[in-house]
Design a protein around this motif. Structure first.
Motif, PDB file in Angstrom:
ATOM      1  N   GLU A 127       2.703  10.835   0.470  1.00  0.00           N
ATOM      2  CA  GLU A 127       1.520  10.608  -0.551  1.00  0.00           C
ATOM      3  C   GLU A 127       2.531  10.291  -1.754  1.00  0.00           C
ATOM      4  N   ALA A 128       3.511  11.008  -2.128  1.00  0.00           N
ATOM      5  CA  ALA A 128       4.636  10.626  -3.275  1.00  0.00           C
ATOM      6  C   ALA A 128       4.874   9.221  -3.210  1.00  0.00           C
ATOM      7  N   GLY A 129       5.290   8.647  -1.923  1.00  0.00           N
ATOM      8  CA  GLY A 129       5.584   7.471  -1.685  1.00  0.00           C
ATOM      9  C   GLY A 129       4.705   6.426  -1.997  1.00  0.00           C
ATOM     10  N   ILE A 130       3.502   6.651  -1.588  1.00  0.00           N
ATOM     11  CA  ILE A 130       2.520   5.845  -1.758  1.00  0.00           C
ATOM     12  C   ILE A 130       1.886   5.724  -3.078  1.00  0.00           C
ATOM     13  N   ALA A 131       1.819   6.781  -3.862  1.00  0.00           N
ATOM     14  CA  ALA A 131       1.539   6.796  -5.479  1.00  0.00           C
ATOM     15  C   ALA A 131       2.800   6.218  -6.046  1.00  0.00           C
ATOM     16  N   PHE A 132       4.025   6.172  -5.860  1.00  0.00           N
ATOM     17  CA  PHE A 132       4.933   5.377  -6.530  1.00  0.00           C
ATOM     18  C   PHE A 132       4.795   4.066  -6.346  1.00  0.00           C
ATOM     19  N   TRP A 133       4.624   3.441  -5.296  1.00  0.00           N
ATOM     20  CA  TRP A 133       4.260   1.973  -5.066  1.00  0.00           C
ATOM     21  C   TRP A 133       3.115   1.517  -5.785  1.00  0.00           C
ATOM     22  N   LYS A 134       2.105   2.345  -5.596  1.00  0.00           N
ATOM     23  CA  LYS A 134       0.656   2.036  -6.638  1.00  0.00           C
ATOM     24  C   LYS A 134       1.273   1.912  -8.222  1.00  0.00           C
ATOM     25  N   ARG A 135       2.012   2.865  -8.363  1.00  0.00           N
ATOM     26  CA  ARG A 135       2.244   2.635  -9.779  1.00  0.00           C
ATOM     27  C   ARG A 135       3.112   1.445 -10.169  1.00  0.00           C
ATOM     28  N   MET A 136       3.794   1.063  -9.349  1.00  0.00           N
ATOM     29  CA  MET A 136       4.954   0.036  -9.457  1.00  0.00           C
ATOM     30  C   MET A 136       3.842  -1.591  -9.439  1.00  0.00           C
ATOM     31  N   GLY A 137       2.643  -1.408  -8.807  1.00  0.00           N
ATOM     32  CA  GLY A 137       1.838  -2.461  -8.741  1.00  0.00           C
ATOM     33  C   GLY A 137       1.326  -2.888  -7.410  1.00  0.00           C
ATOM     34  N   TYR A 138       1.856  -2.259  -6.311  1.00  0.00           N
ATOM     35  CA  TYR A 138       1.680  -2.580  -5.024  1.00  0.00           C
ATOM     36  C   TYR A 138       0.305  -2.390  -4.799  1.00  0.00           C
ATOM     37  N   VAL A 139      -0.207  -3.355  -3.709  1.00  0.00           N
ATOM     38  CA  VAL A 139      -1.636  -2.997  -3.366  1.00  0.00           C
ATOM     39  C   VAL A 139      -1.561  -2.663  -1.520  1.00  0.00           C
ATOM     40  N   GLN A 140      -2.440  -1.827  -1.097  1.00  0.00           N
ATOM     41  CA  GLN A 140      -2.423  -1.643   0.401  1.00  0.00           C
ATOM     42  C   GLN A 140      -3.246  -2.849   0.765  1.00  0.00           C
ATOM     43  N   PHE A 141      -2.827  -3.435   1.902  1.00  0.00           N
ATOM     44  CA  PHE A 141      -3.697  -4.367   2.551  1.00  0.00           C
ATOM     45  C   PHE A 141      -3.791  -4.267   3.938  1.00  0.00           C
ATOM     46  N   HIS A 142      -3.329  -3.274   4.489  1.00  0.00           N
ATOM     47  CA  HIS A 142      -3.484  -3.068   5.989  1.00  0.00           C
ATOM     48  C   HIS A 142      -2.946  -1.608   6.235  1.00  0.00           C
ATOM     49  N   ARG A 143      -3.193  -1.110   7.477  1.00  0.00           N
ATOM     50  CA  ARG A 143      -2.640  -0.011   7.850  1.00  0.00           C
ATOM     51  C   ARG A 143      -2.235  -0.189   9.517  1.00  0.00           C
ATOM     52  N   LEU A 144      -1.253   0.501   9.883  1.00  0.00           N
ATOM     53  CA  LEU A 144      -0.886   0.353  11.286  1.00  0.00           C
ATOM     54  C   LEU A 144      -0.702   1.687  11.998  1.00  0.00           C
ATOM     55  N   LEU A 145      -1.179   1.976  13.008  1.00  0.00           N
ATOM     56  CA  LEU A 145      -0.830   3.048  13.894  1.00  0.00           C
ATOM     57  C   LEU A 145       0.379   2.921  14.537  1.00  0.00           C
ATOM     58  N   SER A 146       1.648   3.890  14.391  1.00  0.00           N
ATOM     59  CA  SER A 146       2.897   3.362  14.791  1.00  0.00           C
ATOM     60  C   SER A 146       3.661   4.707  15.145  1.00  0.00           C
ATOM     61  N   PRO A 147       4.570   4.737  16.126  1.00  0.00           N
ATOM     62  CA  PRO A 147       5.429   5.800  16.547  1.00  0.00           C
ATOM     63  C   PRO A 147       6.480   6.345  15.458  1.00  0.00           C
ATOM     64  N   ARG A 148       6.444   7.361  14.858  1.00  0.00           N
ATOM     65  CA  ARG A 148       7.393   7.717  13.870  1.00  0.00           C
ATOM     66  C   ARG A 148       8.741   7.506  14.515  1.00  0.00           C
ATOM     67  N   PRO A 149       9.779   7.213  13.828  1.00  0.00           N
ATOM     68  CA  PRO A 149      11.079   7.151  14.355  1.00  0.00           C
ATOM     69  C   PRO A 149      11.746   8.515  14.346  1.00  0.00           C
TER      70      PRO A 149
END
Length: 136
Positions: A96-118
């Motif tokens: 959540e902190a990472g998503i909030a940071f990128w949104k503050r920087m002006g990034y917009v979410q355009f898609h989501r993907l289900l993926s295995p975590r490394p």
């Protein structure tokens, strides 16, 4: 390419950012950005593969914002990146902190993907985010 960041007065590495050349399908970007009609099927993009601030410097200043600003300045000064109108990244949705940071920087979410975590191998959602370098 990986850039290490340190600042005047700091002897330690404050963070790093790894970038690569990529492209994003115009059809999915058109949902969140105003693309010109003559845009190619795949839009050239700079991919932020990894960006991290060292633990002692997280949430104690503006280190992440400064690193992002230096990244943007480097992109603007580089002829290699001149053709990339967008910057693209993926961030785990549970960060959540990472998503909030990128949104503050002006990034917009355009898609989501289900993926295995490394780290665990368990499936989790990745938020795909984009930054329009030429938006006003």
């Amino acid at each position: 390419m990986t850039n290490l960041f340190s600042f005047p007065g700091f002897r330690e590495i404050v963070g790093f950012c790894t970038t690569a050349v990529g492209s994003v399908p115009a059809a999915v970007l058109d949902e969140v950005l105003s693309l010109p009609p003559d845009v190619p099927a795949r839009v050239p993009a700079m991919l932020i593969a990894y960006m991290a601030v060292a633990r002692p410097y997280r949430r104690v200043g503006h280190f992440g914002q400064e690193m992002h600003l230096q990244l943007l300045e480097g992109v603007a000064a580089s002829s290699a990146w001149a053709v990339a109108p967008v910057i693209y990244l993926e961030c785990w949705e549970d960060n959540e902190a990472g998503i909030a940071f990128w949104k503050r920087m002006g990034y917009v979410q355009f898609h989501r993907l289900l993926s295995p975590r490394p780290d665990t191998g368990e499936s989790a959602w990745l938020a795909r985010m984009v930054y329009d370098r030429f938006a006003i």
